[in-house]
Design a protein around this motif. Structure first.
Motif, PDB file in Angstrom:
ATOM      1  N   THR A   1       1.664  13.655  -6.966  1.00 42.74           N
ATOM      2  CA  THR A   1       0.780  14.355  -6.026  1.00 42.74           C
ATOM      3  C   THR A   1      -0.390  13.457  -5.644  1.00 42.74           C
ATOM      4  O   THR A   1      -0.731  13.327  -4.464  1.00 42.74           O
ATOM      5  CB  THR A   1       0.278  15.675  -6.645  1.00 42.74           C
ATOM      6  OG1 THR A   1       1.412  16.486  -6.960  1.00 42.74           O
ATOM      7  CG2 THR A   1      -0.649  16.413  -5.709  1.00 42.74           C
ATOM      8  N   TRP A   2      -1.011  12.817  -6.644  1.00 41.76           N
ATOM      9  CA  TRP A   2      -2.130  11.911  -6.385  1.00 41.76           C
ATOM     10  C   TRP A   2      -1.695  10.760  -5.485  1.00 41.76           C
ATOM     11  O   TRP A   2      -2.372  10.433  -4.509  1.00 41.76           O
ATOM     12  CB  TRP A   2      -2.681  11.381  -7.711  1.00 41.76           C
ATOM     13  CG  TRP A   2      -3.749  10.356  -7.537  1.00 41.76           C
ATOM     14  CD1 TRP A   2      -5.080  10.573  -7.321  1.00 41.76           C
ATOM     15  CD2 TRP A   2      -3.583   8.931  -7.542  1.00 41.76           C
ATOM     16  NE1 TRP A   2      -5.749   9.378  -7.195  1.00 41.76           N
ATOM     17  CE2 TRP A   2      -4.836   8.356  -7.333  1.00 41.76           C
ATOM     18  CE3 TRP A   2      -2.477   8.098  -7.707  1.00 41.76           C
ATOM     19  CZ2 TRP A   2      -5.032   6.980  -7.272  1.00 41.76           C
ATOM     20  CZ3 TRP A   2      -2.662   6.734  -7.663  1.00 41.76           C
ATOM     21  CH2 TRP A   2      -3.936   6.188  -7.441  1.00 41.76           C
ATOM     22  N   SER A   3      -0.552  10.142  -5.785  1.00 47.04           N
ATOM     23  CA  SER A   3      -0.058   9.011  -4.996  1.00 47.04           C
ATOM     24  C   SER A   3       0.200   9.415  -3.552  1.00 47.04           C
ATOM     25  O   SER A   3      -0.175   8.694  -2.618  1.00 47.04           O
ATOM     26  CB  SER A   3       1.243   8.454  -5.595  1.00 47.04           C
ATOM     27  OG  SER A   3       1.018   7.925  -6.868  1.00 47.04           O
ATOM     28  N   SER A   4       0.816  10.565  -3.364  1.00 42.97           N
ATOM     29  CA  SER A   4       1.101  11.043  -2.007  1.00 42.97           C
ATOM     30  C   SER A   4      -0.184  11.270  -1.218  1.00 42.97           C
ATOM     31  O   SER A   4      -0.266  10.925  -0.034  1.00 42.97           O
ATOM     32  CB  SER A   4       1.919  12.334  -2.057  1.00 42.97           C
ATOM     33  OG  SER A   4       3.190  12.075  -2.586  1.00 42.97           O
ATOM     34  N   LYS A   5      -1.202  11.834  -1.881  1.00 42.99           N
ATOM     35  CA  LYS A   5      -2.487  12.063  -1.204  1.00 42.99           C
ATOM     36  C   LYS A   5      -3.158  10.745  -0.819  1.00 42.99           C
ATOM     37  O   LYS A   5      -3.825  10.664   0.211  1.00 42.99           O
ATOM     38  CB  LYS A   5      -3.428  12.879  -2.089  1.00 42.99           C
ATOM     39  CG  LYS A   5      -3.071  14.340  -2.165  1.00 42.99           C
ATOM     40  CD  LYS A   5      -4.062  15.091  -3.044  1.00 42.99           C
ATOM     41  CE  LYS A   5      -3.676  16.542  -3.173  1.00 42.99           C
ATOM     42  NZ  LYS A   5      -4.570  17.273  -4.088  1.00 42.99           N
ATOM     43  N   GLN A   6      -2.993   9.708  -1.651  1.00 42.42           N
ATOM     44  CA  GLN A   6      -3.603   8.410  -1.361  1.00 42.42           C
ATOM     45  C   GLN A   6      -2.945   7.748  -0.156  1.00 42.42           C
ATOM     46  O   GLN A   6      -3.616   7.060   0.609  1.00 42.42           O
ATOM     47  CB  GLN A   6      -3.486   7.462  -2.561  1.00 42.42           C
ATOM     48  CG  GLN A   6      -4.112   7.952  -3.841  1.00 42.42           C
ATOM     49  CD  GLN A   6      -5.557   8.329  -3.669  1.00 42.42           C
ATOM     50  OE1 GLN A   6      -6.370   7.534  -3.216  1.00 42.42           O
ATOM     51  NE2 GLN A   6      -5.889   9.557  -4.008  1.00 42.42           N
ATOM     52  N   GLY A   7      -1.643   7.914  -0.016  1.00 38.30           N
ATOM     53  CA  GLY A   7      -0.889   7.211   1.016  1.00 38.30           C
ATOM     54  C   GLY A   7      -0.788   5.732   0.657  1.00 38.30           C
ATOM     55  O   GLY A   7      -1.416   5.251  -0.293  1.00 38.30           O
ATOM     56  N   VAL A   8      -0.006   4.991   1.417  1.00 37.36           N
ATOM     57  CA  VAL A   8       0.234   3.575   1.124  1.00 37.36           C
ATOM     58  C   VAL A   8      -1.069   2.781   1.141  1.00 37.36           C
ATOM     59  O   VAL A   8      -1.336   1.988   0.229  1.00 37.36           O
ATOM     60  CB  VAL A   8       1.261   2.983   2.121  1.00 37.36           C
ATOM     61  CG1 VAL A   8       1.398   1.482   1.930  1.00 37.36           C
ATOM     62  CG2 VAL A   8       2.605   3.670   1.955  1.00 37.36           C
ATOM     63  N   ASP A   9      -1.919   2.984   2.147  1.00 32.16           N
ATOM     64  CA  ASP A   9      -3.178   2.234   2.233  1.00 32.16           C
ATOM     65  C   ASP A   9      -4.100   2.553   1.058  1.00 32.16           C
ATOM     66  O   ASP A   9      -4.736   1.662   0.491  1.00 32.16           O
ATOM     67  CB  ASP A   9      -3.900   2.516   3.555  1.00 32.16           C
ATOM     68  CG  ASP A   9      -3.168   1.934   4.754  1.00 32.16           C
ATOM     69  OD1 ASP A   9      -2.318   1.026   4.561  1.00 32.16           O
ATOM     70  OD2 ASP A   9      -3.421   2.400   5.881  1.00 32.16           O
ATOM     71  N   GLY A  10      -4.175   3.820   0.688  1.00 36.83           N
ATOM     72  CA  GLY A  10      -5.017   4.218  -0.435  1.00 36.83           C
ATOM     73  C   GLY A  10      -4.513   3.655  -1.756  1.00 36.83           C
ATOM     74  O   GLY A  10      -5.308   3.234  -2.606  1.00 36.83           O
ATOM     75  N   ILE A  11      -3.189   3.624  -1.931  1.00 34.41           N
ATOM     76  CA  ILE A  11      -2.605   3.049  -3.150  1.00 34.41           C
ATOM     77  C   ILE A  11      -2.934   1.559  -3.222  1.00 34.41           C
ATOM     78  O   ILE A  11      -3.342   1.049  -4.275  1.00 34.41           O
ATOM     79  CB  ILE A  11      -1.077   3.273  -3.190  1.00 34.41           C
ATOM     80  CG1 ILE A  11      -0.757   4.748  -3.408  1.00 34.41           C
ATOM     81  CG2 ILE A  11      -0.409   2.400  -4.242  1.00 34.41           C
ATOM     82  CD1 ILE A  11      -1.121   5.287  -4.772  1.00 34.41           C
TER      83      ILE A  11
ATOM     84  N   ALA B   1      -5.431  -0.012  -1.885  1.00 33.63           N
ATOM     85  CA  ALA B   1      -6.868  -0.146  -2.178  1.00 33.63           C
ATOM     86  C   ALA B   1      -7.120   0.085  -3.669  1.00 33.63           C
ATOM     87  O   ALA B   1      -7.937  -0.614  -4.288  1.00 33.63           O
ATOM     88  CB  ALA B   1      -7.678   0.831  -1.330  1.00 33.63           C
ATOM     89  N   TYR B   2      -6.425   1.042  -4.255  1.00 31.91           N
ATOM     90  CA  TYR B   2      -6.544   1.309  -5.692  1.00 31.91           C
ATOM     91  C   TYR B   2      -6.058   0.103  -6.492  1.00 31.91           C
ATOM     92  O   TYR B   2      -6.689  -0.296  -7.468  1.00 31.91           O
ATOM     93  CB  TYR B   2      -5.754   2.565  -6.051  1.00 31.91           C
ATOM     94  CG  TYR B   2      -5.879   2.954  -7.503  1.00 31.91           C
ATOM     95  CD1 TYR B   2      -6.951   3.728  -7.939  1.00 31.91           C
ATOM     96  CD2 TYR B   2      -4.935   2.537  -8.447  1.00 31.91           C
ATOM     97  CE1 TYR B   2      -7.070   4.084  -9.271  1.00 31.91           C
ATOM     98  CE2 TYR B   2      -5.054   2.887  -9.778  1.00 31.91           C
ATOM     99  CZ  TYR B   2      -6.123   3.658 -10.189  1.00 31.91           C
ATOM    100  OH  TYR B   2      -6.255   4.003 -11.504  1.00 31.91           O
ATOM    101  N   TRP B   3      -4.924  -0.480  -6.084  1.00 31.07           N
ATOM    102  CA  TRP B   3      -4.421  -1.677  -6.768  1.00 31.07           C
ATOM    103  C   TRP B   3      -5.472  -2.784  -6.751  1.00 31.07           C
ATOM    104  O   TRP B   3      -5.686  -3.458  -7.742  1.00 31.07           O
ATOM    105  CB  TRP B   3      -3.157  -2.198  -6.112  1.00 31.07           C
ATOM    106  CG  TRP B   3      -1.942  -1.335  -6.238  1.00 31.07           C
ATOM    107  CD1 TRP B   3      -1.757  -0.261  -7.066  1.00 31.07           C
ATOM    108  CD2 TRP B   3      -0.734  -1.480  -5.496  1.00 31.07           C
ATOM    109  NE1 TRP B   3      -0.514   0.263  -6.888  1.00 31.07           N
ATOM    110  CE2 TRP B   3       0.142  -0.459  -5.931  1.00 31.07           C
ATOM    111  CE3 TRP B   3      -0.306  -2.355  -4.515  1.00 31.07           C
ATOM    112  CZ2 TRP B   3       1.433  -0.326  -5.411  1.00 31.07           C
ATOM    113  CZ3 TRP B   3       0.964  -2.218  -3.998  1.00 31.07           C
ATOM    114  CH2 TRP B   3       1.830  -1.206  -4.452  1.00 31.07           C
ATOM    115  N   GLU B   4      -6.087  -2.962  -5.587  1.00 34.08           N
ATOM    116  CA  GLU B   4      -7.113  -4.006  -5.450  1.00 34.08           C
ATOM    117  C   GLU B   4      -8.257  -3.781  -6.432  1.00 34.08           C
ATOM    118  O   GLU B   4      -8.773  -4.705  -7.042  1.00 34.08           O
ATOM    119  CB  GLU B   4      -7.638  -4.032  -4.016  1.00 34.08           C
ATOM    120  CG  GLU B   4      -8.673  -5.100  -3.744  1.00 34.08           C
ATOM    121  CD  GLU B   4      -8.094  -6.503  -3.734  1.00 34.08           C
ATOM    122  OE1 GLU B   4      -8.782  -7.422  -4.241  1.00 34.08           O
ATOM    123  OE2 GLU B   4      -6.980  -6.696  -3.235  1.00 34.08           O
TER     124      GLU B   4
END
Length: 179
Positions: A149-159, A161-164
């Protein structure tokens, strides 16, 4: 009691497929040893001596950092129901990111997941079973959907950014080469 085998038998492959959780252990020559629990539908036996698993986005990226420094990996499964057993797979692992051809070859083996971070392939050189007599009985209730659920809410760009922010270095400062 315990047995050492050169490869994953059909019975052990069936046991693996029935498990809801597995544990991954890695370490660099220096620094901390990492043991991570892994769940969801994220593990596949490819052949008697090859397995792959999908590494989802998490708060750290220790496995990736360690494998870049030392490819040793141990994967452990425990029977929490039925006949007691602990199964360990020992071997050498490679980590594949979205930019790698191998990632694209393997990713289709798993359900789609926005948080997909890496696919890890391990060449198994030793399979060990042990009794598991002290492992408690535990009932599986359901998968946690929190990460998905968290990953889906972040979307690819948000994920990404989190990795960074959280996944470029291990807790010991080792590079993960996620980008």
């Amino acid at each position: 009691m315990g047995k050492k085998l050169e490869s994953i038998t059909e019975d052990l492959s069936d046991f693996i497929a029935a498990q809801k959780i597995f544990f991954v252990g890695t370490a660099a020559a220096d620094g901390r040893v990492n043991v991570s629990p892994k769940g969801t539908d994220s593990f596949r036996v490819i052949s008697p001596n090859k397995v792959v698993w999908l590494n989802l986005t998490g708060s750290g990226n220790e496995t990736a950092a360690h494998l870049l420094l030392d490819p040793r990996m141990t994967i452990m499964f425990c029977a929490f129901e039925g006949k007691p057993m602990i199964l360990r797979l020992y071997g050498q692992a490679k980590i594949f990111h979205k930019r790698d051809l191998e990632y694209r070859d393997f990713i289709g083996l798993f359900p789609p997941n926005t948080g997909s971070r890496q696919v890890i392939e391990m060449e198994v050189d030793l399979v060990q079973t042990s009794c598991g007599f002290a492992v408690p009985f535990m009932d599986f209730r359901e998968e946690r959907e929190t990460l998905n659920t968290w990953s889906s809410k972040q979307g690819v760009d948000g994920i990404e950014a989190y990795w960074e922010k959280k996944n470029t270095r291990s807790i010991d400062g080792f590079e993960t080469r996620i980008f």
